[in-house]
Design a protein around this motif. Structure first.
Motif, PDB file in Angstrom:
ATOM      1  N   LEU A   1       0.834  -1.206   0.000  1.00 25.33           N
ATOM      2  CA  LEU A   1       0.000   0.000   0.000  1.00 25.33           C
ATOM      3  C   LEU A   1       0.867   1.253   0.000  1.00 25.33           C
ATOM      4  CD1 LEU A   1      -2.796   1.387   0.343  1.00 25.33           C
ATOM      5  CD2 LEU A   1      -2.487   1.144   2.819  1.00 25.33           C
ATOM      6  N   MET A   2       1.872   1.288   0.863  1.00 26.88           N
ATOM      7  CA  MET A   2       2.745   2.454   0.936  1.00 26.88           C
ATOM      8  C   MET A   2       3.629   2.568  -0.312  1.00 26.88           C
ATOM      9  SD  MET A   2       5.242   3.610   4.102  1.00 26.88           S
ATOM     10  CE  MET A   2       3.884   3.917   5.242  1.00 26.88           C
ATOM     11  N   LYS A   3       4.027   1.448  -0.859  1.00 26.78           N
ATOM     12  CA  LYS A   3       4.812   1.476  -2.100  1.00 26.78           C
ATOM     13  C   LYS A   3       4.002   2.120  -3.223  1.00 26.78           C
ATOM     14  CE  LYS A   3       7.083  -1.596  -5.432  1.00 26.78           C
ATOM     15  NZ  LYS A   3       7.477  -2.999  -5.734  1.00 26.78           N
ATOM     16  N   ASN A   4       2.742   1.755  -3.335  1.00 24.99           N
ATOM     17  CA  ASN A   4       1.896   2.344  -4.376  1.00 24.99           C
ATOM     18  C   ASN A   4       1.705   3.839  -4.145  1.00 24.99           C
ATOM     19  OD1 ASN A   4       1.600  -0.130  -5.644  1.00 24.99           O
ATOM     20  ND2 ASN A   4      -0.286  -0.640  -4.556  1.00 24.99           N
ATOM     21  N   ASP A   5       1.554   4.244  -2.889  1.00 24.38           N
ATOM     22  CA  ASP A   5       1.443   5.672  -2.573  1.00 24.38           C
ATOM     23  C   ASP A   5       2.708   6.414  -2.981  1.00 24.38           C
ATOM     24  OD1 ASP A   5      -1.107   5.541  -1.560  1.00 24.38           O
ATOM     25  OD2 ASP A   5      -0.507   5.489   0.549  1.00 24.38           O
ATOM     26  N   LEU A   6       3.850   5.824  -2.679  1.00 25.97           N
ATOM     27  CA  LEU A   6       5.120   6.471  -3.022  1.00 25.97           C
ATOM     28  C   LEU A   6       5.242   6.681  -4.521  1.00 25.97           C
ATOM     29  CD1 LEU A   6       7.925   7.530  -2.184  1.00 25.97           C
ATOM     30  CD2 LEU A   6       8.751   5.169  -2.295  1.00 25.97           C
ATOM     31  N   LYS A   7       4.914   5.674  -5.291  1.00 18.37           N
ATOM     32  CA  LYS A   7       5.012   5.788  -6.754  1.00 18.37           C
ATOM     33  C   LYS A   7       3.998   6.786  -7.301  1.00 18.37           C
ATOM     34  CE  LYS A   7       5.540   1.841  -8.967  1.00 18.37           C
ATOM     35  NZ  LYS A   7       5.322   0.414  -9.323  1.00 18.37           N
ATOM     36  N   SER A   8       2.869   6.912  -6.611  1.00 17.39           N
ATOM     37  CA  SER A   8       1.833   7.851  -7.051  1.00 17.39           C
ATOM     38  C   SER A   8       2.230   9.297  -6.781  1.00 17.39           C
ATOM     39  CB  SER A   8       0.515   7.527  -6.355  1.00 17.39           C
ATOM     40  OG  SER A   8      -0.461   8.494  -6.642  1.00 17.39           O
ATOM     41  N   PHE A   9       2.768   9.573  -5.602  1.00 12.64           N
ATOM     42  CA  PHE A   9       3.077  10.951  -5.211  1.00 12.64           C
ATOM     43  C   PHE A   9       4.476  11.403  -5.654  1.00 12.64           C
ATOM     44  CE2 PHE A   9      -0.238   9.798  -2.078  1.00 12.64           C
ATOM     45  CZ  PHE A   9      -1.140  10.817  -2.347  1.00 12.64           C
TER      46      PHE A   9
END
Length: 463
Positions: free
Chosen positions: A207-215
């Motif tokens: 979940l946090m990995k996807n957030d990082l790639k998004s932001f």
């Protein structure tokens, strides 16, 4: 030779990386490990950790340094505000009508970044910020320290404090590999820009990995590793265990009664805590709730003086004031200079293990209690219309939406629903147990045992 520098910025980083098994694991992986600390060197004296400590002076921003850092952060928020209430709320918090130089500059920044907030512009603001502090005496000191030490890797245990930016800058100038750990579950989805760009990023979960790639669109797959978080690792380390008898004796609780733990946030975002504590206390006294122990743990980030009247009014409530010593107040983020004790880590673990249920206003403590499968109630009474601090707005934050969707906690919008939720969990502590485990798996990603070893091994592979 692989030499690791571990940058400790605050008391939470101290707990996560010094009081966990991380240092033991790191010295087994690397030829040498050195702590670069923004906490006083004296904090490490009694711990007998097998590493050297270098105390760093923090750069106090002048106007230009602040200006470009602020512009970078606001531009990041502007870029990602669409469809993200947490970021929109953060932007609103940053608005000001002050007629000071920084107040006037902030309003100009908001107008300018309305048009110029692309990733390319954010990188420009970063370079201009670096130009402003590159010749600062403290930045020069960092240059000397890094040159003398010859690190192969510099690991930043927190990605956000602005005073780490000059150290990252000097590391990159000397071609030292840099990495950081995403500090908290809400840092990406609702907070501002990181202090700097890093070569690698450690995250809690997918979940946090996807957030990082998004932001952070320029961060690539190979730069990210999922490792869990050391924040909860002390809960599986035997040296922090406390017996049930010792717990009840220390906090003067009645062993035959269930224990309700209310864990406070800090006064900046959890302003209604006194109201929630009083609601529970009154319900116990009026027998709307079964007889129970009420244990209140205050936030380690603040002085608990705001609860003075409650302490006097309800002498039967037991209080846990976290044993975090303020190492110095002359710091731009003085709360960060509170250092946790081993005793407090043991106290917290015992509270999590032996309490029956937890009540808190949407804090990460929900996850702490879920490590022990304890039910959690989240009271949020305040809204735009009832005169209370509006904590219901946090329900629209992205990281809290995951909690709501999971069904892992009960959210209480008023006194009646708070008392009903507490009563439900006192009667059935196993209620929503499966949902709690699913939320833990989503947020944390990997088992707690071996967290420090995973982090140390990943840093070694990147060095």
């Amino acid at each position: 030779m692989k030499k690791l520098g571990v940058v400790i910025t605050d008391g939470v980083g101290f707990r996560n990386y010094v009081l966990s098994d991380f240092m033991k694991e790191a010295v087994q992986q690397f030829d040498e490990v050195v702590i670069l600390s923004y906490l006083p060197q004296s904090a490490y004296i009694d711990l007998k950790i097998p590493v050297r400590v270098i105390e760093l002076e923090a750069l106090e921003e002048n106007f230009l340094q602040w200006f470009f850092r602020k512009t970078k952060e606001v531009a990041h928020l502007k870029k990602h505000q669409k469809g993200n209430f947490g970021i929109q709320d953060n932007l609103q918090t940053n608005t000001t009508k002050a007629m000071t130089s920084r107040g006037i500059a902030t309003r100009w920044i908001f107008r300018f970044t309305h048009f110029f907030h692309s990733e390319r512009w954010i990188q420009r603001y970063t370079r201009w910020q670096q130009l402003c502090f590159k010749n600062n005496p403290i930045t020069k000191k960092y240059q000397t320290i890094l040159a003398q030490e010859g690190f192969s890797h510099l690991f930043f245990t927190h990605q956000r404090p602005p005073f780490i930016a000059p150290l990252v800058y000097q590391a990159q100038k000397q071609n030292i590999t840099t990495s950081t750990f995403i500090f908290s579950w809400d840092n990406l989805a609702s907070k501002g820009r990181m202090a700097a760009n890093f070569d690698y990023y450690l995250v809690w979960s997918k979940l946090m990995k996807n957030d990082l790639k998004s932001f952070y669109e320029k961060v690539q797959e190979h730069q990210i590793a999922i490792v869990g978080t050391p924040q909860f690792e002390p809960y599986v380390l035997s040296r922090y265990e406390t017996s049930e008898e010792a717990f009840f004796e220390k906090f003067q609780l009645k062993k035959e009664l269930p224990t309700i733990c209310f864990s406070c946030g800090d006064s900046s975002t959890s302003k209604n805590d006194e109201l929630y504590i009083q609601c529970i206390a009154k319900a116990i006294e009026s027998q709307k709730l079964p007889e129970a122990n009420l244990l209140v743990r205050t936030s380690p980030a603040e002085d608990p003086i705001r609860f003075k009247e409650l302490v006097a009014k309800y002498p039967w409530i037991q209080w846990n004031f976290p044993k975090w010593e303020l190492s110095r107040s002359s710091h731009q983020e003085s709360w960060s200079q509170r250092i946790p004790s081993v005793e407090d880590v043991m106290d917290l673990r015992a509270i999590l293990m032996y309490s029956t249920l937890n009540v808190n206003m949407l804090s990460t403590m929900s996850l702490d209690f879920m490590q022990f499968d304890k039910p959690v109630v989240n009271p949020v009474f305040g809204n735009e219309n009832n005169g209370l601090y509006n904590d219901q707005r946090f329900l629209k934050y992205a990281h809290i939406e995951h909690v709501l969707q999971s069904g892992a906690t009960q959210v209480a919008l008023d006194e009646a629903s708070l008392i009903n939720a507490v009563a439900d969990y006192l009667e059935r502590p196993d209620l929503h147990s499966e949902n709690r485990q699913q939320l833990v798996d989503l947020e944390i990603g990997l088992p707690l045992p071996g967290t420090s070893a995973r982090i140390a091994d990943t840093l070694y592979q990147w060095s």
